[in-house]
Enzyme design. Structure first.
Site, PDB file in Angstrom:
ATOM      1  N   LYS A 122       1.037  -4.694  -6.824  1.00 27.13           N
ATOM      2  CA  LYS A 122       1.659  -3.612  -7.372  1.00 27.13           C
ATOM      3  C   LYS A 122       3.245  -4.368  -7.407  1.00 27.13           C
ATOM      4  O   LYS A 122       3.445  -5.189  -6.312  1.00 27.13           O
ATOM      5  CB  LYS A 122       1.606  -2.361  -6.855  1.00 27.13           C
ATOM      6  CG  LYS A 122       0.150  -1.581  -7.034  1.00 27.13           C
ATOM      7  CD  LYS A 122      -0.312  -1.556  -8.739  1.00 27.13           C
ATOM      8  CE  LYS A 122      -1.127  -0.529  -8.886  1.00 27.13           C
ATOM      9  NZ  LYS A 122      -2.585  -0.854  -8.831  1.00 27.13           N
TER      10      LYS A 122
HETATM   11  C1  PLP Z   1      -3.726   0.325  -8.696  1.00 28.04           C
HETATM   12  C2  PLP Z   1      -3.881   1.618  -9.207  1.00 28.04           C
HETATM   13  C3  PLP Z   1      -4.386   3.084  -8.747  1.00 28.04           C
HETATM   14  C4  PLP Z   1      -5.047   2.697  -7.181  1.00 28.04           C
HETATM   15  O1  PLP Z   1      -4.161   2.177  -6.136  1.00 28.04           O
HETATM   16  P1  PLP Z   1      -4.752   1.422  -4.913  1.00 28.04           P
HETATM   17  O2  PLP Z   1      -3.778   1.498  -4.213  1.00 28.04           O
HETATM   18  O3  PLP Z   1      -5.218   0.076  -5.364  1.00 28.04           O
HETATM   19  O4  PLP Z   1      -5.921   2.353  -4.652  1.00 28.04           O
HETATM   20  C5  PLP Z   1      -4.391   3.917  -9.553  1.00 28.04           C
HETATM   21  N1  PLP Z   1      -4.127   4.070 -10.608  1.00 28.04           N
HETATM   22  C6  PLP Z   1      -3.459   2.964 -11.096  1.00 28.04           C
HETATM   23  C7  PLP Z   1      -2.793   3.143 -12.818  1.00 28.04           C
HETATM   24  C8  PLP Z   1      -3.536   1.652 -10.582  1.00 28.04           C
HETATM   25  O5  PLP Z   1      -3.134   0.646 -11.110  1.00 28.04           O
END
Ligand code: PLP
Length: 397
Positions: free
Chosen positions: A186
């Site tokens: 992210k």
């Molecule tokens: C990455 C993501 C999540 C979940 O996040 P994690 O930290 O990987 O559990 C949820 N929604 C979206 C749109 C994402 O891109």
């Protein structure tokens, strides 16, 4: 998009503070921590940056979504409206509570179409969950009006959109609740981690208790704390939060780099007849983590995607065929495959998605290519990339 590209001394220093004290837990051990409260520090920095009263960190973005829903009292049999284009975490977080994910078409914003949302509302609907995929948002004012008319909650999944805004407000802060992810890919990362943000004090109270087995966090003796309701362990560790403390300081710098790269590539692609861009609603500003564009047809989009990668243009996604992000490939959801028995409410109420008509979503997703913006590109590399994309795409269209 990935903050890990620019890891450095600040991250190391923050983590070292935690290692030196030996306290990896975000609660308690007051005397041993050398004054370091990394999770608390990151929460207060985020609260200020996101202009909200409350932030609670969790172990992941997925758990942040579950915690957000639980904190607002969403439970078995409640329906949550979500888009057909998202990460699988959206429906996982809903089903984890025995609630029911109701998939709804997207439009040219690549997230919830407000008209399709209206048609999906039932007596059981509790929440509308727009997902700001690839850094940009739905028409949030339109969704807010629908929420007000029907007494529903607006929960923003801003996991991919930290740093973006809508009508001057940070994405995530516009709904009743918002969620971020700090996983390894992210915009800013903790390794693993997530956050729930809200201006609602009672949701916040519920969120921190629910994430820590129902502990009420009153007083200094953990063993003597009360447990007003059942919870779970969705805590973040101090090590993860420490990485986030360094990364969050660089959020605006990361967004500025993404914006610079995005602008160069968008200007280049604008010269190619037949290419159009994802609609950003009035007053919206993306976080520029991806450049999303439409090709004239599904066939051309598939060819363009293949040709981009054959010509060494990496980081471009054709989500339509990808098995994480678009409903067509969610066989486990469509076939209701779980390890054990699903809650009765989910078994009874989960729509039969094998029969669903999402042709409106297919119309957009079949033609969409999304290209990731890297932080490490030099100006020269971005310029060359733009030229290469233009020549590949001109050939195909
Ligand atoms: C990455 C993501 C999540 C979940 O996040 P994690 O930290 O990987 O559990 C949820 N929604 C979206 C749109 C994402 O891109």
């Amino acid at each position: 998009m990935p903050g890990f590209e620019l890891f450095g001394d600040q991250e190391r220093k923050q983590v070292q503070d935690v290692l030196d004290s030996g306290v990896l837990m975000r609660y308690g051990f007051d005397g041993m921590r050398n004054g370091h409260w990394k999770a608390k520090q990151l929460e207060s920095t985020l609260a200020e940056r996101m202009q909200v009263n409350h932030v609670h960190l969790t172990s992941s973005g997925t758990s942040a979504l579950t915690v957000a829903l639980a904190s607002a009292g969403v439970g078995a049999g409640d329906e949550v409206i979500m888009p057909t284009f998202t990460f699988v975490a959206s429906f996982e977080s809903i089903i984890a509570l025995g609630a029911v994910p109701v998939l709804v078409d997207i439009d040219d914003t690549l997230t919830l179409d407000p008209e399709a949302v209206k048609r999906a509302i039932s007596k059981k609907t509790k929440v509308i969950m727009p997902v700001h995929m690839c850094g940009s948002m739905a028409d949030l004012d339109a969704l807010k009006v629908i929420c007000e008319e029907h007494g529903l909650l607006l929960l923003e999944d801003a996991c991919q959109a930290i740093g973006g805004s809508y009508k001057g407000k940070p994405l995530g802060s516009i709904g009743d609740l918002g969620c971020f992810s700090f996983d390894y890919v992210k915009t800013i990362t903790c390794g693993e981690g997530g956050a729930v943000i809200t201006n609602n004090a009672s949701y916040y109270e519920n969120a921190h208790k629910y994430s820590d087995h129902g502990h009420n966090h009153i007083g200094h003796d953990r063993g003597a704390e009360e447990h007003p309701f059942l919870g779970y362990n969705f805590r973040i560790s101090e090590l993860n939060a420490a990485v986030g403390c360094a990364q969050v300081e660089r959020l605006d710098e990361f967004i500025a780099i993404q914006k610079r790269n995005y602008t160069v590539l968008r200007e280049a692609l604008s010269q190619v007849p037949g290419i159009t861009f994802r609609r950003v609603p009035d007053g919206g500003e993306e976080n520029y983590s991806f450049l999303n564009f439409f090709l004239p047809s599904e066939e051309i989009a598939r060819k363009a995607h293949a040709s981009l990668s054959e010509n060494g243009v990496d980081g471009c996604f054709y989500w339509y065929d990808n098995n994480w992000h678009y409903y067509r490939k969610w066989e486990h959801l469509i076939q209701k495959k779980s390890l054990g028995k699903l809650p009765q409410e989910v078994r009874d109420s989960l729509p039969d998605y094998s029969q669903a008509d999402f042709s409106a979503s297919d119309h957009w997703m079949g033609r969409t290519i999304s290209c990731l913006m890297k932080l490490g590109w030099t100006e020269k590399e971005v310029g060359q990339r733009g030229q290469q994309m233009v020549s590949v795409l001109r050939e195909i269209i």
